[in-house]
Every structure is written in C-alpha cells, then in structure tokens.
Motif scaffolding. Sequence first.
Motif, PDB file in Angstrom:
ATOM      1  N   ASN A   1      78.953  47.759  76.916  1.00  0.00           N
ATOM      2  CA  ASN A   1      78.726  47.307  78.286  1.00  0.00           C
ATOM      3  C   ASN A   1      79.666  46.170  78.658  1.00  0.00           C
ATOM      4  O   ASN A   1      80.257  45.514  77.795  1.00  0.00           O
ATOM      5  CB  ASN A   1      77.257  46.902  78.492  1.00  0.00           C
ATOM      6  N   GLU A   2      79.794  45.936  79.954  1.00  0.00           N
ATOM      7  CA  GLU A   2      80.778  44.977  80.454  1.00  0.00           C
ATOM      8  C   GLU A   2      80.460  43.533  80.056  1.00  0.00           C
ATOM      9  O   GLU A   2      81.339  42.676  80.085  1.00  0.00           O
ATOM     10  CB  GLU A   2      80.883  45.088  81.977  1.00  0.00           C
ATOM     11  N   VAL A   3      79.225  43.261  79.670  1.00  0.00           N
ATOM     12  CA  VAL A   3      78.869  41.908  79.229  1.00  0.00           C
ATOM     13  C   VAL A   3      79.433  41.620  77.845  1.00  0.00           C
ATOM     14  O   VAL A   3      79.918  40.513  77.566  1.00  0.00           O
ATOM     15  CB  VAL A   3      77.334  41.738  79.245  1.00  0.00           C
ATOM     16  N   ASP A   4      79.393  42.609  76.954  1.00  0.00           N
ATOM     17  CA  ASP A   4      79.804  42.404  75.556  1.00  0.00           C
ATOM     18  C   ASP A   4      81.256  42.770  75.275  1.00  0.00           C
ATOM     19  O   ASP A   4      81.765  42.445  74.199  1.00  0.00           O
ATOM     20  CB  ASP A   4      78.910  43.234  74.626  1.00  0.00           C
ATOM     21  N   VAL A   5      81.925  43.458  76.219  1.00  0.00           N
ATOM     22  CA  VAL A   5      83.260  43.983  75.895  1.00  0.00           C
ATOM     23  C   VAL A   5      84.265  42.865  75.632  1.00  0.00           C
ATOM     24  O   VAL A   5      85.226  43.049  74.885  1.00  0.00           O
ATOM     25  CB  VAL A   5      83.756  44.900  77.035  1.00  0.00           C
TER      26      VAL A   5
ATOM     27  N   ARG B   1      79.204  56.002  83.284  1.00  0.00           N
ATOM     28  CA  ARG B   1      78.797  57.213  82.599  1.00  0.00           C
ATOM     29  C   ARG B   1      77.740  57.955  83.404  1.00  0.00           C
ATOM     30  O   ARG B   1      77.034  57.349  84.213  1.00  0.00           O
ATOM     31  CB  ARG B   1      78.234  56.869  81.208  1.00  0.00           C
ATOM     32  N   PRO B   2      77.626  59.274  83.202  1.00  0.00           N
ATOM     33  CA  PRO B   2      76.600  60.036  83.915  1.00  0.00           C
ATOM     34  C   PRO B   2      75.197  59.495  83.635  1.00  0.00           C
ATOM     35  O   PRO B   2      74.889  59.062  82.526  1.00  0.00           O
ATOM     36  CB  PRO B   2      76.769  61.463  83.353  1.00  0.00           C
ATOM     37  N   ASN B   3      74.366  59.513  84.680  1.00  0.00           N
ATOM     38  CA  ASN B   3      72.964  59.064  84.595  1.00  0.00           C
ATOM     39  C   ASN B   3      72.849  57.597  84.212  1.00  0.00           C
ATOM     40  O   ASN B   3      71.889  57.178  83.562  1.00  0.00           O
ATOM     41  CB  ASN B   3      72.173  59.921  83.597  1.00  0.00           C
ATOM     42  N   SER B   4      73.825  56.794  84.600  1.00  0.00           N
ATOM     43  CA  SER B   4      73.780  55.360  84.298  1.00  0.00           C
ATOM     44  C   SER B   4      74.432  54.594  85.441  1.00  0.00           C
ATOM     45  O   SER B   4      75.446  55.021  85.996  1.00  0.00           O
ATOM     46  CB  SER B   4      74.505  55.069  82.982  1.00  0.00           C
ATOM     47  N   ASP B   5      73.842  53.432  85.783  1.00  0.00           N
ATOM     48  CA  ASP B   5      74.393  52.596  86.847  1.00  0.00           C
ATOM     49  C   ASP B   5      75.298  51.503  86.301  1.00  0.00           C
ATOM     50  O   ASP B   5      76.039  50.877  87.050  1.00  0.00           O
ATOM     51  CB  ASP B   5      73.249  51.941  87.644  1.00  0.00           C
ATOM     52  N   ALA B   6      75.234  51.253  84.991  1.00  0.00           N
ATOM     53  CA  ALA B   6      76.013  50.173  84.386  1.00  0.00           C
ATOM     54  C   ALA B   6      77.440  50.625  84.099  1.00  0.00           C
ATOM     55  O   ALA B   6      77.689  51.790  83.786  1.00  0.00           O
ATOM     56  CB  ALA B   6      75.351  49.696  83.099  1.00  0.00           C
ATOM     57  N   LYS B   7      78.375  49.678  84.203  1.00  0.00           N
ATOM     58  CA  LYS B   7      79.767  49.936  83.860  1.00  0.00           C
ATOM     59  C   LYS B   7      79.954  49.691  82.361  1.00  0.00           C
ATOM     60  O   LYS B   7      79.444  48.707  81.813  1.00  0.00           O
ATOM     61  CB  LYS B   7      80.696  49.014  84.644  1.00  0.00           C
ATOM     62  N   VAL B   8      80.675  50.590  81.712  1.00  0.00           N
ATOM     63  CA  VAL B   8      80.924  50.482  80.276  1.00  0.00           C
ATOM     64  C   VAL B   8      82.408  50.682  80.001  1.00  0.00           C
ATOM     65  O   VAL B   8      83.152  51.204  80.834  1.00  0.00           O
ATOM     66  CB  VAL B   8      80.090  51.511  79.474  1.00  0.00           C
TER      67      VAL B   8
END
Length: 444
Positions: A267-271, A306-313
């Motif tokens: 996830n964008e917080v840990d990247v 990603r599909p079925n997800s609102d978070a950016k990864v």
Amino acid sequence: MKKKLLIGGGALVLLLVVFFIVRGNKSNEVADVMASVKRGPFKVEIETTGELEAKNSVKILGPSQLRDFRIWNVTIQSIVDEGTVVKKGDWIATLDRSEFQNRFNEKQIELEKANSKYVQTQLDTTLTMRQSRDELVNLKYAKEEKKIILEQSKYEPPATIKQHEIDLEKAVRAYEQALENNKIKKKQNIEKMREVSAELRKVQNEFGSMTKVMESFNVTAPEEGMVIYEKGWDGKPIKAGSQINMWEPTVATLPDLTKMMSKTYVNEVDVRKVKAGQDVQVGLDAYPDKKLTGKVIRVANVGEQRPNSDAKVFEVAVEIDGTDPSLRPSMTTSNRIVASVVDSAMFIPLECLHSQADTITYVFRKDGINTIKQEVIIGLTNSNDVVILAGLKEDDRIYLSVPPGMEEDEIALLKEMNGKRKKKEDKPEEKKEQPIKTLPTASN
C-alpha cells in the motif's frame, strides 16, 4: 447464642474469601494492562500476500499483424488446458477468424481484379504499339515513293517538279512525326505497365501477408515448456471465450521454472519503506512448512488500483533464492519484507501510545505508587511495537490503556523536564527555583 456466633463467623469467612478473590482479580487486571519497556533487536517488517510467477518466460503470441487490417480484438475459440507441458510446434489455441475471413475474401477479389487489369493493359499496349509500328512502315514506304517520283520528274516542267518536292517534304515530315509519336507512345505504355504492375504487386503482397495471418489463427508453441494462461486487464486468466487485443496479442506464456519470483503489492503508506535489495521471507500456502528467502528486485514508481479495492498500491517483485522444483506459477505466497533492522533499541507495544491534538505523543508511566502522563519521542514502528527515542528508560512500567481518571491530567513534557534539570545544575543554591511552566490541559 452459639448459633448466632456460628452464623457471624461464617459470614466473616465469606467476606474474607470474597475480599481476596476481588483483590486477586484486581491485581490480575492491573497486571494484564501493564507492559515493560524492552530493549533488543527491532525489525520493521511489511507483510503482504502475492503469487508466484517465473522471472523469465516466453510469450505465445497471436497474429500481431491484424492491426494492419484494422482488426483490434480477436476471440479465443479454444485453448489447451493450463499446466499442459508442450513441445515446440504443438497446438496451443485457435482464434476466431470470421471477421478476418471477410477481409481475406475481399482482398482475394481485389487481387483478381488487379490481375485482370494487368492483362488488359498489357494487351492494349501491345495492340497500340503494333499499330504504331505499322503506321511507321507505311509512312516510310510513302516517303520512298515520293522520292522516286521526284527523281523521275526532272525532265518535267518546273511547276511539276516543285509539286513533287513539296509532296516529298510532307512525306518526310509525316514519317518523322510518326517516329516521335511512336517513341512517346512507347514511354506511355511502359509507364502504364509499370503502374499496373506496381498495383498488382501491392495486392499480391497484401494477399500473401493475409494468407500468413490466416495460418497464424492456429497458435502453436514457439518452444517446449508448461503453458500458463496470460492474465487480462482485470487480473483474470485469459481462456476460451476471452478476447485478446492486437496491441498485446499474448495468449499464454511458457515460464522458465528454474528462477521464480513473487509478485506482490504494497500500500501507498508502506511503499516508502520498501527498496530494492531488502531481504524477504516467503511462505507458501500450498506448502506451509516450506520457508523460502528472497530479495526485492523491483518497486514500481507508479501506483495502481487493483480490482475490487479503493486503495492505491505499488507492485513489488521479489526474486526467490535458489531453485525449487515444487514451485509453480500462480501459487499464493505470504511475503514478509524486512524494511529495516535495529540491533539494539528500546520499544513498547503500540497500544501504549496516545496522542494529543496529533502533536504530542505520550504514555502513562508507573512511577512507584504514582502514574505519570509522560511525553515520549518515537522512532520506527512495526505491526506490533514502536521504538522509543526519549521519555522512557528500560524496564519502565507503562499502561496499555488509559488509567481511570487520568484523561485530563497534564502531560509531563520532555523539554520542561530537561529545563528543570538544567536550572538545578546552573543556578546557585541560595536562589530559589522558579516554578516550571506546563502546558494547559485539554480541559483548559
């Protein structure tokens, strides 16, 4: 009387039992909500799930030239089962050629027309040049006749001779003009033939290319290996009934199973904590007892949803160390990325931390019989613990939750404590210490 004493004694014993039980429960409760400041190695680990895929693989492609004929998508009619081991040249898939078949038939008709036009132009130019040559021969004979007549008229009157001279000049001129016209017609016919020949070659080349494309609708293996379905834009495997686009006409892949990697998403917080070269511990759902190691080899610069997800990864590729014949593409992996390691650090559970207005972080520290609302400075964090840089010392006892009645207490700030120590050291003994200023509490 004895009965009353017995009843009173029994009641007293019962009260004592209840007292000790409640006291024991309270002491257990207190023990349960307390933690100690520990010192030791501290790891920052990021846990993600992913799946195995080959680091290197050969793509099995459909007909990429279809976009030249304005065909952008093709449906897979049938395809070999995933996991099938094939040899070079073996059948992999059959694509729907119905739309292309119409274009192919149109091109075949166009080729027949081009052939017909070429033959017709060839016949026309042949006939034209033959007529031109016949005309030249006739004009040449006419010129010779006029010349003979002039030679025979030298004894005739001057006017007759003059007329014969004029006739000869006209015949010579007509012959020369016909000769020039013949040269021009020859050049014209050569250009006509060149034009129809070029058009015919163009159609023939297009038809030849379409014939090869027609054959490529039966997709075969470029080399031997295990067939793994390609994944579409939605992350689902391409199978019979799916469509492939001509910008990326990959039907399946033949992976090199000797070198595998785990593709995962952070996830964008840990990247920001993840970098190439970091160690990774990899587990397999299929083999829970098998423990693998690897290293981060690539971190995507651009996030995706990603599909079925609102978070950016962000995609992260982890190369597996060594070779294991039991590893197969698409196996689910659990990845523990070691972002950083501190050999010796003080740390406490994350549950102990509290904050005020998102500016001051504090804990509730046990100090003898008192409890202090103590400011702390924190460092690295992982999923369970946080490093303490200042405010606590090793083996300090702290609360995991807020002690009753201390929500509104003032915070013992680190800068005030440091200032107090400095005043004690620098000021003369005869001067009285000034009171330490404290920040107002939330209630004020």
